[in-house]
Design an enzyme around this catalytic site. Structure first.
Site, PDB file in Angstrom:
ATOM      1  N   SER A 126       0.833  -1.203   0.000  1.00  0.00           N
ATOM      2  CA  SER A 126       0.000   0.000   0.000  1.00  0.00           C
ATOM      3  C   SER A 126       0.864   1.248   0.000  1.00  0.00           C
ATOM      4  O   SER A 126       1.983   1.243   0.522  1.00  0.00           O
ATOM      5  CB  SER A 126      -0.860  -0.024   1.268  1.00  0.00           C
ATOM      6  OG  SER A 126      -1.482   1.219   1.470  1.00  0.00           O
ATOM      7  N   TYR A 151      -2.077  -0.991  10.955  1.00  0.00           N
ATOM      8  CA  TYR A 151      -2.295  -1.530   9.609  1.00  0.00           C
ATOM      9  C   TYR A 151      -1.121  -1.166   8.697  1.00  0.00           C
ATOM     10  O   TYR A 151      -0.530  -2.034   8.034  1.00  0.00           O
ATOM     11  CB  TYR A 151      -3.616  -0.993   9.022  1.00  0.00           C
ATOM     12  CG  TYR A 151      -3.680  -1.133   7.524  1.00  0.00           C
ATOM     13  CD1 TYR A 151      -3.898  -2.374   6.943  1.00  0.00           C
ATOM     14  CD2 TYR A 151      -3.488  -0.027   6.686  1.00  0.00           C
ATOM     15  CE1 TYR A 151      -3.917  -2.510   5.557  1.00  0.00           C
ATOM     16  CE2 TYR A 151      -3.507  -0.154   5.308  1.00  0.00           C
ATOM     17  CZ  TYR A 151      -3.722  -1.404   4.747  1.00  0.00           C
ATOM     18  OH  TYR A 151      -3.728  -1.532   3.388  1.00  0.00           O
ATOM     19  N   LYS A 155       2.061  -3.506   6.732  1.00  0.00           N
ATOM     20  CA  LYS A 155       2.489  -3.495   5.325  1.00  0.00           C
ATOM     21  C   LYS A 155       3.999  -3.236   5.238  1.00  0.00           C
ATOM     22  O   LYS A 155       4.693  -3.850   4.427  1.00  0.00           O
ATOM     23  CB  LYS A 155       1.706  -2.456   4.525  1.00  0.00           C
ATOM     24  CG  LYS A 155       0.239  -2.799   4.353  1.00  0.00           C
ATOM     25  CD  LYS A 155       0.036  -4.077   3.532  1.00  0.00           C
ATOM     26  CE  LYS A 155      -1.392  -4.546   3.513  1.00  0.00           C
ATOM     27  NZ  LYS A 155      -1.589  -5.889   2.953  1.00  0.00           N
ATOM     28  N   PHE A 180      -2.281   2.766  -4.562  1.00  0.00           N
ATOM     29  CA  PHE A 180      -2.767   4.052  -4.048  1.00  0.00           C
ATOM     30  C   PHE A 180      -4.242   3.839  -3.655  1.00  0.00           C
ATOM     31  O   PHE A 180      -4.496   3.004  -2.803  1.00  0.00           O
ATOM     32  CB  PHE A 180      -2.429   5.176  -5.033  1.00  0.00           C
ATOM     33  CG  PHE A 180      -0.977   5.592  -4.820  1.00  0.00           C
ATOM     34  CD1 PHE A 180       0.060   4.713  -5.131  1.00  0.00           C
ATOM     35  CD2 PHE A 180      -0.647   6.795  -4.218  1.00  0.00           C
ATOM     36  CE1 PHE A 180       1.398   5.033  -4.853  1.00  0.00           C
ATOM     37  CE2 PHE A 180       0.673   7.129  -3.943  1.00  0.00           C
ATOM     38  CZ  PHE A 180       1.690   6.248  -4.260  1.00  0.00           C
ATOM     39  N   SER A 218     -19.979  12.989   4.722  1.00  0.00           N
ATOM     40  CA  SER A 218     -19.197  14.003   5.430  1.00  0.00           C
ATOM     41  C   SER A 218     -17.862  14.155   4.729  1.00  0.00           C
ATOM     42  O   SER A 218     -17.148  13.162   4.546  1.00  0.00           O
ATOM     43  CB  SER A 218     -18.932  13.566   6.875  1.00  0.00           C
ATOM     44  OG  SER A 218     -20.139  13.448   7.579  1.00  0.00           O
TER      45      SER A 218
HETATM   46  C1  UD1 Z   1      -7.024   4.620   3.501  1.00  0.00           C
HETATM   47  C2  UD1 Z   1      -5.775   4.128   4.144  1.00  0.00           C
HETATM   48  C3  UD1 Z   1      -4.964   3.317   3.188  1.00  0.00           C
HETATM   49  C4  UD1 Z   1      -5.804   2.209   2.599  1.00  0.00           C
HETATM   50  C5  UD1 Z   1      -7.010   2.842   1.920  1.00  0.00           C
HETATM   51  C6  UD1 Z   1      -7.922   1.814   1.288  1.00  0.00           C
HETATM   52  C7  UD1 Z   1      -5.142   5.870   5.756  1.00  0.00           C
HETATM   53  C8  UD1 Z   1      -4.090   6.844   6.160  1.00  0.00           C
HETATM   54  N1  UD1 Z   1      -4.943   5.211   4.632  1.00  0.00           N
HETATM   55  O1  UD1 Z   1      -6.651   5.569   2.524  1.00  0.00           O
HETATM   56  O2  UD1 Z   1      -3.875   2.758   3.840  1.00  0.00           O
HETATM   57  O3  UD1 Z   1      -5.036   1.487   1.674  1.00  0.00           O
HETATM   58  O4  UD1 Z   1      -7.731   3.578   2.895  1.00  0.00           O
HETATM   59  O5  UD1 Z   1      -8.578   1.058   2.252  1.00  0.00           O
HETATM   60  O6  UD1 Z   1      -6.122   5.725   6.419  1.00  0.00           O
HETATM   61  N2  UD1 Z   1     -13.097  11.019   3.028  1.00  0.00           N
HETATM   62  C9  UD1 Z   1     -14.144  11.880   3.291  1.00  0.00           C
HETATM   63  N3  UD1 Z   1     -15.303  11.350   3.779  1.00  0.00           N
HETATM   64  C10 UD1 Z   1     -15.468  10.001   4.000  1.00  0.00           C
HETATM   65  C11 UD1 Z   1     -14.393   9.137   3.721  1.00  0.00           C
HETATM   66  C12 UD1 Z   1     -13.211   9.679   3.247  1.00  0.00           C
HETATM   67  O7  UD1 Z   1     -14.035  13.084   3.111  1.00  0.00           O
HETATM   68  O8  UD1 Z   1     -16.545   9.593   4.451  1.00  0.00           O
HETATM   69  C13 UD1 Z   1     -11.832  11.574   2.470  1.00  0.00           C
HETATM   70  C14 UD1 Z   1     -10.637  11.322   3.348  1.00  0.00           C
HETATM   71  O9  UD1 Z   1     -10.452  12.354   4.263  1.00  0.00           O
HETATM   72  C15 UD1 Z   1      -9.523  11.264   2.298  1.00  0.00           C
HETATM   73  C16 UD1 Z   1     -10.206  10.706   1.061  1.00  0.00           C
HETATM   74  O10 UD1 Z   1     -11.603  10.906   1.265  1.00  0.00           O
HETATM   75  O11 UD1 Z   1      -9.092  12.546   2.003  1.00  0.00           O
HETATM   76  C17 UD1 Z   1      -9.943   9.240   0.843  1.00  0.00           C
HETATM   77  O12 UD1 Z   1     -10.228   8.537   2.034  1.00  0.00           O
HETATM   78  P1  UD1 Z   1     -10.281   6.943   2.091  1.00  0.00           P
HETATM   79  O13 UD1 Z   1     -11.124   6.417   0.994  1.00  0.00           O
HETATM   80  O14 UD1 Z   1     -10.647   6.559   3.476  1.00  0.00           O
HETATM   81  O15 UD1 Z   1      -8.801   6.481   1.739  1.00  0.00           O
HETATM   82  P2  UD1 Z   1      -7.410   6.926   2.412  1.00  0.00           P
HETATM   83  O16 UD1 Z   1      -7.592   7.520   3.735  1.00  0.00           O
HETATM   84  O17 UD1 Z   1      -6.657   7.727   1.400  1.00  0.00           O
END
Ligand code: UD1
Length: 337
Positions: A126, A151, A155, A180, A218
């Site tokens: 990851s 987690y 990795k 990514f 959100s």
């Molecule tokens: C997370 C994990 C990563 C993992 C990936 C897939 C971290 C630091 N990283 O990535 O290791 O491989 O998930 O499972 O946690 N967001 C919102 N609202 C939501 C959900 C997300 O605004 O309800 C935003 C988050 O703030 C972020 C982006 O969407 O900026 C992506 O979030 P998310 O899909 O959870 O992935 P990561 O956090 O990038």
């Protein structure tokens, strides 16, 4: 037909990879403990490829059963190892589960494979291994920083264990693929992501909100130092990710690898903000998404997108699908649920 073992092969990325492998002519054996997947995924794989992989319900934490299983399948050419726990938040609350599930199982697999004359291993890694990288885009040479969660640590530790194994045994070949943000679903809408409970990741939360399962998305913060204030990620179509595994396997099969441990970033090379992802959803679905800006989420990195030069030029793989393609497939999949 070359036989490939796919652990966690009924999960989100695993199932798309099983499809890609079968389409490329490999014989696939899947093990999965169904802890975060459904047996019905086999029907989806059958519908797409007209074949079902051999399946065994096996928990790789059971060392003896894992040994017996690998002995039975001594003729496998390689292993693609997806089986692992992947929820960042859960890993903070229950780290020992993560170390047991993600590290112990890896060791059991490697111990058995290491006995073979020639072992080929592809590891589901990851971009989380880079933490908050200082320079964008992130290359494979970017420093591996202190992990932000158990987690993420599993990795990093996983890659280190594999690397050391490769150093000690030159007949052990491994490729770590650092994903990514995989999103979307198979273009047939027969398989896709099946989040259990409330989705933690952005795209399933968006599609569930679009379909009325959730009331409102959100958006975690809009005051980051980015163009529109929301976080930037490199969202990549899961089918592109799946195809990269087949290409990595062929690299090992054809002896094209330069080192017996290699790591590649899997991304598109383009960063998209949370608001851009929402706009993409609105374009492909023709719907307005109900969302509100809320506080930042703890632990979020501001920006992460891949330098894909190594994957493009060395591995010979490039993402084909756009963000809109991926969102379109995610939305079509959501409507089948
Ligand atoms: C997370 C994990 C990563 C993992 C990936 C897939 C971290 C630091 N990283 O990535 O290791 O491989 O998930 O499972 O946690 N967001 C919102 N609202 C939501 C959900 C997300 O605004 O309800 C935003 C988050 O703030 C972020 C982006 O969407 O900026 C992506 O979030 P998310 O899909 O959870 O992935 P990561 O956090 O990038």
């Amino acid at each position: 037909m070359l036989k490939i073992l796919v652990t966690g092969g009924l999960g989100y990325i695993g199932s798309h990879t099983v499809v890609a492998l079968q389409e490329a002519g490999f014989k696939v054996v899947v093990v999965d403990n169904l802890s975060n997947s459904s047996i019905k995924v086999l029907d989806g794989i059958l519908a797409i490829t007209s074949q079902v992989p051999e399946f065994e319900n096996l928990d790789l934490r059971d060392k003896l059963k894992t040994q017996q299983f690998l002995k039975k399948h001594y003729d496998i050419f390689g292993v693609i190892h997806f089986a692992a726990s992947k929820a960042v938040g859960e890993s903070v609350g229950n780290p020992l589960l993560y170390y047991e599930n993600n590290v112990n199982t890896l060791i059991y697999l490697l111990q058995e494979l290491n006995k073979k004359k020639n072992a080929n291993f592809i590891f589901s890694s990851s971009c989380t291994v880079y933490g908050q990288a200082d320079v964008m885009p992130i290359t494979e040479e970017s420093p591996i920083k202190l992990a932000e969660s158990p987690y993420g640590n599993t990795k990093q530790i996983g890659e280190a264990i594999i690397k050391d194994t490769c150093k000690s045994n030159l007949n052990f070949n491994a490729i770590a693929l650092r994903y990514f943000n995989p999103i979307g679903a198979h273009t047939s809408s027969k398989i896709g992501e099946l989040p259990i409970g409330v989705p933690q990741n952005l795209v399933p939360y968006i599609t569930q909100t679009g379909s009325g399962v959730r009331e409102q998305l959100s958006v975690f913060g809009d005051t980051y130092s980015t163009l529109d204030g929301t976080c930037i990620r490199d969202y990549i179509h899961v089918v592109d990710v799946a195809n990269a595994h087949v290409i990595a396997l062929q690299r090992l099969l054809n002896n094209e690898h330069q080192y017996n441990f290699e790591a590649f970033n899997l991304g598109t090379g383009t960063g998209s903000s949370v608001l851009e992802v929402i706009q993409s959803f609105e374009r492909v679905s023709n719907k307005k998404l109900n969302y509100k800006i809320v506080d930042k989420r703890k632990g979020d990195v501001v920006t992460a997108y891949a330098d894909t030069n190594k994957a493009n030029s060395v591995l010979g793989w490039k993402a084909k699908y756009s963000l809109d393609d991926a969102m379109d497939s995610a939305w079509k999949w959501q409507q089948t649920l």
